[in-house]
Design an enzyme around this catalytic site. Sequence first.
Site, PDB file in Angstrom:
ATOM      1  N   GLY A   1     -31.457 -29.270 -26.757  1.00 26.54           N
ATOM      2  CA  GLY A   1     -30.601 -28.402 -26.325  1.00 26.54           C
ATOM      3  C   GLY A   1     -31.723 -26.782 -25.062  1.00 26.54           C
TER       4      GLY A   1
ATOM      5  CB  ALA B   1     -30.119 -26.166 -30.777  1.00 20.67           C
TER       6      ALA B   1
ATOM      7  CD  GLU C   1     -31.194 -33.136 -28.358  1.00 25.22           C
ATOM      8  OE1 GLU C   1     -32.100 -34.338 -27.631  1.00 25.22           O
ATOM      9  OE2 GLU C   1     -30.913 -32.305 -27.811  1.00 25.22           O
TER      10      GLU C   1
ATOM     11  CD  GLU D   1     -28.107 -30.925 -25.368  1.00 23.85           C
ATOM     12  OE1 GLU D   1     -28.196 -30.384 -26.148  1.00 23.85           O
ATOM     13  OE2 GLU D   1     -26.894 -31.566 -25.418  1.00 23.85           O
TER      14      GLU D   1
HETATM   15  N1  T1G Z   1     -36.878 -25.219 -34.420  1.00 28.40           N
HETATM   16  C1  T1G Z   1     -36.846 -24.293 -34.675  1.00 28.40           C
HETATM   17  N2  T1G Z   1     -38.690 -23.979 -34.903  1.00 28.40           N
HETATM   18  C2  T1G Z   1     -39.316 -25.111 -34.231  1.00 28.40           C
HETATM   19  C3  T1G Z   1     -38.701 -26.065 -33.098  1.00 28.40           C
HETATM   20  C4  T1G Z   1     -37.312 -25.601 -33.614  1.00 28.40           C
HETATM   21  N3  T1G Z   1     -36.787 -26.445 -32.127  1.00 28.40           N
HETATM   22  N4  T1G Z   1     -39.434 -26.402 -32.752  1.00 28.40           N
HETATM   23  C5  T1G Z   1     -40.859 -26.073 -33.402  1.00 28.40           C
HETATM   24  N5  T1G Z   1     -41.164 -25.128 -33.946  1.00 28.40           N
HETATM   25  C6  T1G Z   1     -41.397 -24.448 -34.855  1.00 28.40           C
HETATM   26  C7  T1G Z   1     -42.617 -25.320 -36.216  1.00 28.40           C
HETATM   27  O1  T1G Z   1     -41.696 -25.657 -36.520  1.00 28.40           O
HETATM   28  C8  T1G Z   1     -43.576 -24.533 -35.358  1.00 28.40           C
HETATM   29  O2  T1G Z   1     -43.233 -23.761 -36.600  1.00 28.40           O
HETATM   30  C9  T1G Z   1     -43.742 -24.064 -34.586  1.00 28.40           C
HETATM   31  O3  T1G Z   1     -42.872 -24.281 -33.848  1.00 28.40           O
HETATM   32  C10 T1G Z   1     -44.986 -24.405 -33.466  1.00 28.40           C
HETATM   33  O4  T1G Z   1     -44.451 -25.827 -33.070  1.00 28.40           O
HETATM   34  C11 T1G Z   1     -28.152 -28.927 -29.739  1.00 28.40           C
HETATM   35  C12 T1G Z   1     -29.125 -30.784 -31.506  1.00 28.40           C
HETATM   36  C13 T1G Z   1     -41.824 -27.485 -28.917  1.00 28.40           C
HETATM   37  C14 T1G Z   1     -43.350 -30.197 -28.331  1.00 28.40           C
HETATM   38  O5  T1G Z   1     -36.513 -31.823 -31.175  1.00 28.40           O
HETATM   39  O6  T1G Z   1     -40.708 -31.448 -30.524  1.00 28.40           O
HETATM   40  O7  T1G Z   1     -31.469 -28.663 -29.580  1.00 28.40           O
HETATM   41  O8  T1G Z   1     -44.433 -24.554 -37.857  1.00 28.40           O
HETATM   42  O9  T1G Z   1     -46.155 -27.171 -34.524  1.00 28.40           O
HETATM   43  O10 T1G Z   1     -47.798 -28.581 -31.184  1.00 28.40           O
HETATM   44  O11 T1G Z   1     -28.683 -30.638 -28.875  1.00 28.40           O
HETATM   45  O12 T1G Z   1     -42.441 -28.059 -31.850  1.00 28.40           O
HETATM   46  O13 T1G Z   1     -46.082 -22.774 -36.818  1.00 28.40           O
HETATM   47  O14 T1G Z   1     -44.137 -22.331 -38.402  1.00 28.40           O
HETATM   48  O15 T1G Z   1     -45.024 -28.384 -33.392  1.00 28.40           O
HETATM   49  O16 T1G Z   1     -47.122 -27.284 -29.597  1.00 28.40           O
HETATM   50  C15 T1G Z   1     -34.579 -30.407 -30.344  1.00 28.40           C
HETATM   51  C16 T1G Z   1     -39.555 -29.764 -31.606  1.00 28.40           C
HETATM   52  C17 T1G Z   1     -33.905 -29.840 -31.522  1.00 28.40           C
HETATM   53  C18 T1G Z   1     -38.100 -29.606 -30.166  1.00 28.40           C
HETATM   54  C19 T1G Z   1     -44.111 -27.902 -29.781  1.00 28.40           C
HETATM   55  N6  T1G Z   1     -36.097 -29.993 -30.294  1.00 28.40           N
HETATM   56  N7  T1G Z   1     -40.629 -29.405 -31.098  1.00 28.40           N
HETATM   57  O17 T1G Z   1     -45.088 -28.490 -30.450  1.00 28.40           O
HETATM   58  O18 T1G Z   1     -45.789 -26.305 -32.017  1.00 28.40           O
HETATM   59  S1  T1G Z   1     -32.474 -30.484 -31.470  1.00 28.40           S
HETATM   60  C20 T1G Z   1     -36.995 -30.710 -30.726  1.00 28.40           C
HETATM   61  C21 T1G Z   1     -41.291 -30.013 -30.745  1.00 28.40           C
HETATM   62  C22 T1G Z   1     -31.575 -30.015 -30.326  1.00 28.40           C
HETATM   63  C23 T1G Z   1     -29.429 -30.066 -29.029  1.00 28.40           C
HETATM   64  C24 T1G Z   1     -30.090 -30.107 -29.940  1.00 28.40           C
HETATM   65  C25 T1G Z   1     -42.576 -28.971 -30.793  1.00 28.40           C
HETATM   66  C26 T1G Z   1     -43.137 -28.818 -29.215  1.00 28.40           C
HETATM   67  P1  T1G Z   1     -44.761 -23.045 -37.937  1.00 28.40           P
HETATM   68  P2  T1G Z   1     -45.294 -27.154 -33.027  1.00 28.40           P
HETATM   69  P3  T1G Z   1     -46.433 -27.997 -30.949  1.00 28.40           P
END
Ligand code: T1G
Length: 690
Positions: free
Chosen positions: A102, A63, A125, A105
Amino acid sequence: MSDFLRINRDGGVAIVTIDNPPVNALSFHLREPLMQALVELRDDASVAAVVIVCAGRTFVAGADITEFGKPVQQPDLRAIVATLESITKSTVAAIHGTALGGGLELALGCHFRVADTGAKLGLPEVKLGLLPGGGGTVRLPRLVGALKALKMIVSGAPISATEAHAAGLVDAVFEGDLTTHAVNFARELARKGGPFTPVRDRDDGLKETDLAALDAEAADLARKARGLDAPIACALSVRNAVTLPFDPALAAERALFVKLVGSDQSRAQRHLFFAEREAAKISAKDVVKRRIARIGVIGAGTMGGGIAMAFANGGYPVTLLETSHEALQRGLATIDKNYSVSVTRGSLTEDAKRQRLAQFTGSTDYADLADCDLIVEAVFEDMAVKKEVFGKLEAVAKPGAILATNTSYLDIDEIAASTSRPQDVVGLHFFSPANVMKLLEIVRAQRTAPDALATVVDLARRIGKVAVVVGVCHGFVGNRMLAARGSESEALLLEGATPRQIDQVFTDFGWPMGPFQMGDLAGLDIGWRNRKAQGLTAVIADTLCEQGRFGQKTGKGFYLYENGSRTPVPDPQVEALIRAEADEKGIAPRAISAEEIIERTLYPLINEGAKILEEGIAARASDIDIVWVNGYGFPVGKGGPMFWAGLEGAGKIIERLEYWHQRTGKDVFKPAPLLKTMAETGSWEAGATV
Ligand code: T1G
């Protein structure tokens, strides 16, 4: 159609390509066209199968975390997954990169999932203080079983495509052109014909659930949660998947998610997610980073050996220099032993150990550093010794090589000024053990060149470190604030608190351990040596050291460690020593509350952070949070000292600091002006740019 999604046809197979850089997050501007596309394809009789694939570097990574805390815009993920599951023709998710949260999911809403060999799949999450809120806790157990789902969801750790295939989460793993493989996979399904069972109606993973084993695992995980709510909620929701019908379990998941997403703990952990990424951003536009191919490390002791391992683990060849062959061999033997421990624990293969050891070249001759692009010194913490090392580097280091010092509090501007190339000098303050601890304070000296700084910030990421750029002052950010946090420790003991009581207040707050247990772990002699170097005293700790009580390594420190145990046992001798010192100073013991301990330790910590921001030693308050969470174990559920100050209330902190300042006259309690700004505005003014 949409800038974020396109549909192509390959015969009867519709290919939905999601394209929402950088990580294909399920932002509202993607969810809307995605929902429309799924409804359209569901009702289109010419479509025999649907493949969902992503452009760019990864399948949907979750998400959109930036949307949390704002009103939910429909359609939400649950609505999209429900629509996906209403499609009776076969649906296939084609996963590359990281299908997380997500994203996974969404893939679970498809009948089938295929992945390329390098893909990873997970539900992280819990690291954001949440639980999967798009049905992950109810669908994943139906494919992989409740116990494996529980471990995946509570750890938040992704698994490989191979592991996912073995577990039944993924139906096929492919090399090469994933989309083509996915389309052929879908076409074959269509040829064979349905019906295709949506994951919600499958129970193959639930049949042999051992509820007692599940509850036992959940109880064990709860013990490790250290006051965090999300792991507990995750475990409960997975249990619901076993004990409740699908829809009630899904509704219960939603209720748990709504509760968590509004919680301070989740706000704190989401703050840290973005703070960690912000910390690595430095104002160095259009800077060309220097090429780093080979690392030199001077000193093969605890720090030097750990630093050398950190670079070797990151794939860099390392020349490790010591003053004598014996010292070098001792250092290399310790490195070999450390890798062997990892192999024994199963976190490293024998082959990987061999590969990493092959990265090391030992030397006792500075001339062997001539081809190094970055040289890090980790010699004795003494200015004269450091300057001598840099003097030798003058003669051997090639032009453009970056010269880094691992000093934990000495003046790097002074070190740089002792060389003819101050532009190449930077601080790389690793935390012990350097091959394990994530935090790296990158100390920008006054004359550090922008390209040198940008180079080491990028290098930190490449070796898996969490980098924070800080300015030069005594102790930089972390250790300077640590001194403020500990400034009242002895006074609290003399006034009647015990080491155990103070440590208990810290662990109740969420720290992994308190300051006295930490001191015994690290070695009290380190602080003792630093105090003597600065002409400072700490009557209790100094006395313990004079008695040879350095902590765990000598079997006793503030606590007793019987027969090599690491479990701290209060020692009546220490408490008698404290009382004797107090009597000598005429201090009568009194009952000291937990609140007072917090006010005299954590409030000075925050106050020092405010001063650091005012001086521009840290560029952002969130940088300070990243230092403390990654370097000192500040509980993630409280977001770091500066974030927590907002939860605690800056006004209350000021009022109590003023009370203790008036009572003790100590500067550590004098409220920093920026703390008052925080109380008035509710946000930390960014300090000067470092
Ligand atoms: N939402 C918004 N921005 C995100 C994002 C996300 N989920 N993931 C990454 N970004 C932005 C990050 O801030 C950065 O921005 C850019 O993308 C590159 O990220 C309903 C509730 C995928 C392994 O927790 O683990 O789904 O600094 O530097 O090192 O059940 O990003 O460039 O402006 O980290 O190559 C669950 C979180 C969400 C995954 C890539 N998902 N992301 O790593 O790049 S909650 C996560 C990561 C959810 C549902 C629930 C990593 C990555 P900027 P980065 P990276």
